[in-house]
Design an enzyme around this catalytic site. Structure first.
Site, short mmCIF file in Angstrom:
data_model
loop_
_atom_site.label_atom_id
_atom_site.label_comp_id
_atom_site.label_asym_id
_atom_site.label_seq_id
_atom_site.Cartn_x
_atom_site.Cartn_y
_atom_site.Cartn_z
N HIS A 1 -10.82 20.51 16.11
CA HIS A 1 -11.14 19.06 16.56
C HIS A 1 -10.80 18.06 15.60
O HIS A 1 -11.19 16.78 15.90
CB HIS A 1 -12.76 19.09 16.07
CG HIS A 1 -13.45 19.73 17.32
ND1 HIS A 1 -15.19 19.40 17.22
CD2 HIS A 1 -13.16 20.49 18.59
CE1 HIS A 1 -15.43 20.42 18.30
NE2 HIS A 1 -14.48 21.08 19.15
N HIS B 1 -12.82 28.58 25.23
CA HIS B 1 -14.17 28.80 26.33
C HIS B 1 -13.72 29.92 27.23
O HIS B 1 -14.67 30.27 27.95
CB HIS B 1 -14.03 27.37 27.19
CG HIS B 1 -14.79 26.18 26.31
ND1 HIS B 1 -15.89 25.70 26.99
CD2 HIS B 1 -14.66 25.97 24.93
CE1 HIS B 1 -16.25 24.66 26.07
NE2 HIS B 1 -15.60 24.90 24.68
N ASN C 1 -18.83 23.11 29.99
CA ASN C 1 -17.43 22.82 30.57
C ASN C 1 -17.46 21.73 31.72
O ASN C 1 -16.34 21.18 31.97
CB ASN C 1 -17.16 24.12 31.34
CG ASN C 1 -16.83 25.40 30.46
OD1 ASN C 1 -16.50 25.16 29.41
ND2 ASN C 1 -17.28 26.71 30.85
N ARG D 1 -8.64 24.46 23.64
CA ARG D 1 -10.13 24.70 23.85
C ARG D 1 -10.18 25.52 25.09
O ARG D 1 -11.24 26.16 25.40
CB ARG D 1 -10.61 23.08 24.20
CG ARG D 1 -12.39 23.31 24.43
CD ARG D 1 -12.72 21.71 24.16
NE ARG D 1 -14.16 21.72 24.58
CZ ARG D 1 -14.74 21.22 25.56
NH1 ARG D 1 -13.90 20.94 26.62
NH2 ARG D 1 -16.19 21.19 25.90
#
Length: 328
Positions: A200, A73, A101, A69
């Site tokens: 996920h 990001h 975040n 992740r």
């Protein structure tokens, strides 16, 4: 690897051409190089990162999801340049304060540990952006997911963008149209979207991100699944907001296709997950991945490579940070 004091290697340019390019420009528009980029300048680069990731994931399996992740990001905000790692300073407002975040991105200590090790054996050579990309791949492998050849040669930014983090990172409430649009702006298609969302199948989410979904009687969610999640996520918004729940109840520590099977059963924990199987354009892809593990693994690896190609700094652009949380 680089010459004339600058790391300007580009696989498609001979050294002479790279030199001529430097005469006319202060930056290099080279593409990323192959996974052998550090073979001569820091031969132990990839094994050092792998060791740090394996050690961290063995202590806490959830860190595999966190590191994947973190790379995502980073790349979605002004490209794969390690800007997400920068802390606030007199000249920088950190991206870590964006709603997507804040109190959410983690795993920084793993990247810092790998960087510290690399600075000892080959100072000033391996970028934090490349460490993020390699760590994401190694995290996938550590939890049974696919591997891929990571392109290398990224350099680190000297800036961060809180505003871009707010606008360019998807929210847990995002609609399919919004997700499709955000991914398209980064050069990623709907197949990439669904494949990358498959990460996920590992990791956890805070109660505050799915409370509205599990208590909304009109939401597209399996009733028994919702009741199970309610046990650790009170309806009162002032309670239990930091309680965590696995995104995949079946195999929460394995990167596999159960995530897609869950969506078909209306057991997507986040609204932004379930929209991938809600009568829209991505339903067929979800069904395919739920039945064909090989297809998902192949597409996930390909999508991670494409994501790692988003607007990297190369050549003489940016810098190689000494520490990942601050500019030199």
């Amino acid at each position: 690897m680089g010459s004339f004091g600058l790391r300007t290697k580009c696989s498609s340019f001979p050294v002479a051409a790279a030199f001529l390019l430097l005469l006319f420009s202060t930056t290099c528009s080279c593409n990323l190089s192959s996974s052998t980029f550090y073979d001569s300048t820091c031969p132990k680069a990839l094994s050092t990162i792998q060791t740090s990731v394996r050690r961290a994931v063995s202590r806490e399996r959830r860190l595999a999801a966190s590191l994947i992740r973190l790379h995502f990001h980073d790349c979605f905000v002004q490209g794969c340049d390690a800007s997400i790692l920068l802390k606030s300073s007199s000249s920088i407002v950190t991206e870590q304060g964006a709603p997507q975040n804040n109190n959410s991105v983690r795993g920084f200590e793993v990247i810092d540990e790998a960087k510290s090790q690399l600075e000892r054996i080959c100072p000033g050579i391996v970028s934090c952006a490349d460490i993020l990309a390699v760590a994401a791949r190694d995290s996938s492998v550590a939890v049974g997911g696919p591997s891929w050849a990571v392109k290398l040669g990224r350099r680190d930014s000297t800036t961060a963008s809180l505003s871009k983090a707010i606008t360019d990172l998807p929210l847990f409430t995002a609609s399919l149209a919004n997700l499709t649009s955000l991914f398209a702006t980064k050069g990623l298609n709907t197949r990439d979207l669904v494949a990358l969302s498959g990460s996920h199948t590992i990791g956890q989410a805070h109660c505050s991100t799915f409370r509205g979904r599990i208590y909304d009687s009109s939401s597209d969610i399996d009733a028994n699944f919702a009741r199970t999640r309610q046990r650790r996520c009170p309806s009162n918004s002032t309670q239990g907001s930091t309680n965590l729940a696995p995104l995949d109840l079946v195999t929460p520590n394995q990167l596999d296709i159960n995530y897609f099977k869950n969506l078909i059963q209306k057991k997507g924990l986040l609204a932004s997950d379930q929209v991938l199987f809600s009568g829209g354009s991505t339903d067929d892809i979800v069904i395919e991945y739920s039945k064909k593990s090989a297809a998902f693994s192949s597409d996930f690896a390909s999508a991670m490579v494409k994501m790692g190609d988003i607007e990297p700094l190369t050549g003489s652009s940016g810098q190689i940070r000494k520490i990942c949380s601050a500019v030199n």
